[in-house]
Design an enzyme around this catalytic site. Structure first.
Site, short mmCIF file in Angstrom:
data_model
loop_
_atom_site.label_atom_id
_atom_site.label_comp_id
_atom_site.label_asym_id
_atom_site.label_seq_id
_atom_site.Cartn_x
_atom_site.Cartn_y
_atom_site.Cartn_z
N GLY A 69 0.74 -1.13 0.06
CA GLY A 69 0.06 -0.28 -0.07
C GLY A 69 0.80 1.33 -0.19
N THR A 70 1.78 1.45 0.86
CA THR A 70 2.83 2.48 0.92
C THR A 70 3.12 2.88 -0.52
OG1 THR A 70 3.24 1.61 3.15
CG2 THR A 70 4.70 3.28 2.00
N ASN A 151 -7.95 3.11 8.85
CA ASN A 151 -7.69 1.91 9.57
C ASN A 151 -7.99 1.94 11.06
OD1 ASN A 151 -5.71 4.42 8.56
ND2 ASN A 151 -4.56 3.64 10.12
N GLN A 179 -7.67 -0.69 3.32
CA GLN A 179 -8.62 -1.32 4.32
C GLN A 179 -9.98 -1.61 4.10
OE1 GLN A 179 -7.29 -2.47 7.33
NE2 GLN A 179 -5.50 -1.32 7.58
N ALA A 200 -2.07 -6.53 -0.33
CA ALA A 200 -2.39 -7.66 -0.36
C ALA A 200 -2.41 -8.35 1.28
CB ALA A 200 -1.46 -8.94 -1.00
N HIS A 201 -1.53 -7.74 2.01
CA HIS A 201 -1.48 -8.41 3.24
C HIS A 201 -2.60 -8.00 4.32
CE1 HIS A 201 0.43 -5.13 6.01
NE2 HIS A 201 0.76 -4.75 4.83
N THR A 237 12.51 -6.02 -10.01
CA THR A 237 12.05 -7.41 -10.39
C THR A 237 10.84 -7.75 -9.61
OG1 THR A 237 14.29 -7.92 -11.15
CG2 THR A 237 12.88 -9.69 -10.49
N CYS A 323 2.82 3.89 16.05
CA CYS A 323 3.55 3.98 14.74
C CYS A 323 4.58 2.92 14.60
CB CYS A 323 4.40 5.33 15.02
SG CYS A 323 5.48 5.43 16.06
N1 PLP Z 1 -3.13 2.86 3.97
C1 PLP Z 1 -3.78 2.29 5.20
C2 PLP Z 1 -5.02 2.86 5.33
C3 PLP Z 1 -3.10 1.37 5.99
O1 PLP Z 1 -3.94 0.68 7.05
C4 PLP Z 1 -1.87 0.94 5.68
C5 PLP Z 1 -1.38 -0.18 6.38
O2 PLP Z 1 -1.47 -0.14 7.77
C6 PLP Z 1 -1.40 1.34 4.28
C7 PLP Z 1 -2.04 2.35 3.50
C8 PLP Z 1 0.08 0.99 4.08
O3 PLP Z 1 0.11 -0.50 3.52
P1 PLP Z 1 1.42 -1.39 3.32
O4 PLP Z 1 1.44 -1.73 4.84
O5 PLP Z 1 0.93 -2.69 2.35
O6 PLP Z 1 2.44 -0.68 2.90
#
Ligand code: PLP
Length: 381
Positions: A69-70, A151, A179, A200-201, A237, A323
């Site tokens: 996600g990040t 989240n 989320q 995915a996680h 990759t 955090c």
């Molecule tokens: N966005 C939200 C709302 C999240 O809760 C999170 C992870 O806690 C992220 C983005 C970041 O995702 P990732 O852990 O896959 O980088």
């Protein structure tokens, strides 16, 4: 151990594990290699692209695989700004994840805050009036950054309505659906957004895989350079096994929205007990929210203390505001909703998911009440 921290990460689903092991068993595979092993890897990645696309109502070719996600948010936010040659202003909701706020802060363009109402949803009237007086010559294209589900609180955001306002103003919307995926229906056409970040996680897939969907034609430039993988948008990759696991949990029967939705009954029973026996305030109780999330606060019982007490009782939960260093701060999400310090310092998040059992909810409530009796409730019992 009772695991009630699905919003941090969900346990791996067996379908993901199986697909990952099959991919790992292929041996050394690089999807960019032209030999047969490379082609086998390419087939796995492309199958998963189709699976992820289908889960959100998109074409496979509009999906870019990332590490999570990040990275998807960084690519969406910074890549959109780069695609507009910097002629943009970001409007970031006050309750976004750090992955979005920090990507925005480092994008090189001005950032405005979209305020949220005390019910935890973005203030559409504020957004409307902001856009009505938007000086395009000065500020460029407005880019809204708004999550689908928060989240910490699980509160759902009016993304389709907000995206429609932005579209009318000639702007773009980045939606963080990290989320939301697997918990509520996600369809890019219905949401009307331009970019959608996935991970995915959080849904029983593996860590290390994510995706960015982007509308065909939406401005987007790469933010990292190299071998030109993912049509030049995300060099590096591909994590073939993790991508295979991601794809494997995307079919409707594996995502199983109905099963996730049914968690709300167990969650509501747990909350009723915590309110009556523990005097907690449930955050976002009257707002639309994710079925498996309960964020609650008990002023005077610090979030950090609650997390530690429950951990000793074998229950894994989070302080909404934790955090990565594990330190607990006041919840900025609750502060943005207008909560006072006492509430924001004592809010914790419990989150359940695909492998949660009814007794997990009871055990969380038992452990919390027991911990509260030893500390904050002893003055009142
Ligand atoms: N966005 C939200 C709302 C999240 O809760 C999170 C992870 O806690 C992220 C983005 C970041 O995702 P990732 O852990 O896959 O980088």
């Amino acid at each position: 151990m009772i695991y009630a921290d699905y919003n941090a990460t969900a346990p791996l689903k067996p379908q993901a594990r199986e697909a990952m092991l099959a991919a790992l068993d292929l041996g050394p595979v690089n999807p960019s290699s032209v030999h047969s092993a490379g082609r086998a890897a390419r087939a796995i990645v492309e199958k998963a692209r189709g699976q992820v696309g289908a889960a959100i109502g998109s074409r496979a070719e509009d999906i870019v695989f990332t590490s999570g996600g990040t990275e998807s948010l960084a690519l969406a936010i910074q890549g959109a700004v780069a695609g507009l040659n910097g002629a943009a202003t970001l409007i970031v909701s006050a309750i976004e994840h750090d992955a979005a706020t920090k990507a925005a802060a480092h994008s090189g363009v001005p950032v405005e805050t979209a305020y949220v109402l005390p019910i935890g949803q973005v203030d559409l009237d504020d957004l409307r009036s902001r856009l009505a007086s938007w000086d395009r010559a000065l500020k460029g294209t407005p880019i809204l950054v708004l999550m689908l589900a928060n989240n910490e609180t699980g509160i759902l955001q009016p993304v389709a309505e907000a995206a429609a306002l932005i579209r009318e103003a000639g702007g773009l919307t980045v939606c963080d659906a990290v989320q939301g995926l697997g918990k509520v229906a996600v369809n890019v056409a219905l949401l009307g957004v331009d970019y959608l970040a996935l991970s995915a996680h959080k849904v029983g897939g593996p860590q290390g895989a994510g995706a960015l969907w982007h509308r065909a034609g939406a401005p987007l430039k790469a933010v990292q350079y190299g071998g030109g993988q993912e049509r030049g948008l995300r060099s590096g990759t591909e994590n073939v096994a993790a991508i295979a696991g991601f794809g494997a949990v995307m079919s409707p029967n594996v995502l199983n929205l109905t099963q996730y939705g049914s968690l709300s009954t167990l969650r509501d029973t747990m909350e009723a007990r915590l309110k009556s026996e523990g005097g907690v305030t449930v955050i976002g109780e009257g707002s639309p929210r994710l079925a498996g999330v309960s964020c609650f606060a008990r002023p005077g019982f610090r979030a950090e203390t609650q997390v530690m007490a429950l951990d000793l009782a074998g229950v894994c939960i989070s302080a909404g505001s934790a955090c990565s260093s594990g330190k607990v701060k006041r919840s900025l999400v609750l502060m943005a909703m207008g909560a006072d310090d006492a509430l924001a310092e004592s809010a914790i998040r419990t989150s359940f998911g695909w492998n949660s059992r009814p007794e997990d909810f009871t055990r969380v409530a038992d452990a919390w009440i027991e911990a509260a009796r030893r500390t904050v409730l002893k003055e009142t019992v």
